[in-house]
Design a protein around this motif. Sequence first.
Motif, short mmCIF file in Angstrom:
data_model
loop_
_atom_site.label_atom_id
_atom_site.label_comp_id
_atom_site.label_asym_id
_atom_site.label_seq_id
_atom_site.Cartn_x
_atom_site.Cartn_y
_atom_site.Cartn_z
N VAL A 112 39.92 59.37 14.56
CA VAL A 112 39.13 60.61 14.66
C VAL A 112 38.57 60.77 16.08
O VAL A 112 38.65 61.85 16.67
N ASN A 113 38.04 59.69 16.64
CA ASN A 113 37.51 59.75 18.01
C ASN A 113 38.63 60.05 19.02
O ASN A 113 38.43 60.82 19.96
N LEU A 155 43.93 57.39 4.51
CA LEU A 155 42.50 57.45 4.22
C LEU A 155 41.91 58.76 4.75
O LEU A 155 41.15 59.44 4.05
N LEU A 156 42.28 59.12 5.96
CA LEU A 156 41.80 60.37 6.55
C LEU A 156 42.36 61.59 5.81
O LEU A 156 41.66 62.60 5.65
N GLU A 157 43.59 61.48 5.35
CA GLU A 157 44.18 62.57 4.56
C GLU A 157 43.39 62.76 3.26
O GLU A 157 43.07 63.88 2.87
N LYS A 161 40.80 65.25 6.44
CA LYS A 161 40.71 65.38 7.91
C LYS A 161 42.08 65.57 8.56
O LYS A 161 42.16 65.83 9.76
N LEU A 162 43.14 65.42 7.79
CA LEU A 162 44.48 65.62 8.32
C LEU A 162 45.46 65.75 7.17
O LEU A 162 45.12 65.49 6.02
N ALA A 163 46.66 66.18 7.51
CA ALA A 163 47.75 66.26 6.53
C ALA A 163 48.93 65.48 7.10
O ALA A 163 49.26 65.61 8.28
N ILE A 164 49.53 64.67 6.27
CA ILE A 164 50.71 63.90 6.67
C ILE A 164 51.92 64.61 6.07
O ILE A 164 51.92 64.98 4.90
N ASP A 171 60.69 57.85 12.03
CA ASP A 171 60.36 58.13 13.41
C ASP A 171 59.72 59.50 13.61
O ASP A 171 59.07 59.75 14.62
N ASP A 172 59.95 60.42 12.68
CA ASP A 172 59.39 61.75 12.89
C ASP A 172 58.44 62.19 11.77
O ASP A 172 58.30 63.38 11.52
N GLU A 173 57.77 61.23 11.14
CA GLU A 173 56.70 61.59 10.23
C GLU A 173 55.60 62.23 11.07
O GLU A 173 55.28 61.74 12.15
N GLY A 174 55.04 63.33 10.57
CA GLY A 174 54.07 64.05 11.36
C GLY A 174 52.67 64.02 10.75
O GLY A 174 52.48 63.72 9.58
N VAL A 175 51.72 64.34 11.61
CA VAL A 175 50.33 64.41 11.21
C VAL A 175 49.74 65.68 11.79
O VAL A 175 49.89 65.94 12.99
#
Length: 179
Positions: A112-113, A155-157, A161-164, A171-175
């Motif tokens: 997050v930081n 955990l953040l998902e 706070k984000l979507a995976i 190699d191309d999994e995104g966030v």
Amino acid sequence: MQKLGDFKLPHFFNYPPYFTLQPVRETREKQIQLWKELILDYCRTQKIFVIRLEEEFPLFSNSVIERTLSHEAREAFLSALVAEGRAEWLDKGRRNCLILWHRIQEWADIIVNFVKDNGFEDSVMTVEEIRLGIESRGTELQGIDRTILVRALKLLEHKGKLAIFKGTSTDDEGVKFSV
């Protein structure tokens, strides 16, 4: 003071009894505490995420005093880290141990930081860019173990706070960040 590369070893590292599991409970507890701190500190400074019990590990022997930790002692020290939530066995045979010098929640906070410090709010990055990209150079995220990173991202998902999103390969999994 003895060094292992650029890492300064503690004084107890040259004390032969600390390479043998101590039979007296109070002494063993102190011994285990010292070894836990040493393992975490060494792994953090050297960016080591997995210790394999079947392979040589620099901390587990001291040629100066001609001592090597037994398999039982290695497993006892790593098991103590596991019991504290600072490590996890990666296999049932307890041969490979994932070292969590930061707990998963702490890694999530670091992410997050990182996102905020670099202005990546509402941005998309691949998992590999987070681990190995230019932006992560010189940060704690540089070279982070993929398993730890993915767990922190999940955990953040879960916290929104984000979507995976899955790519065609790992190699191309995104966030997509929404911190």
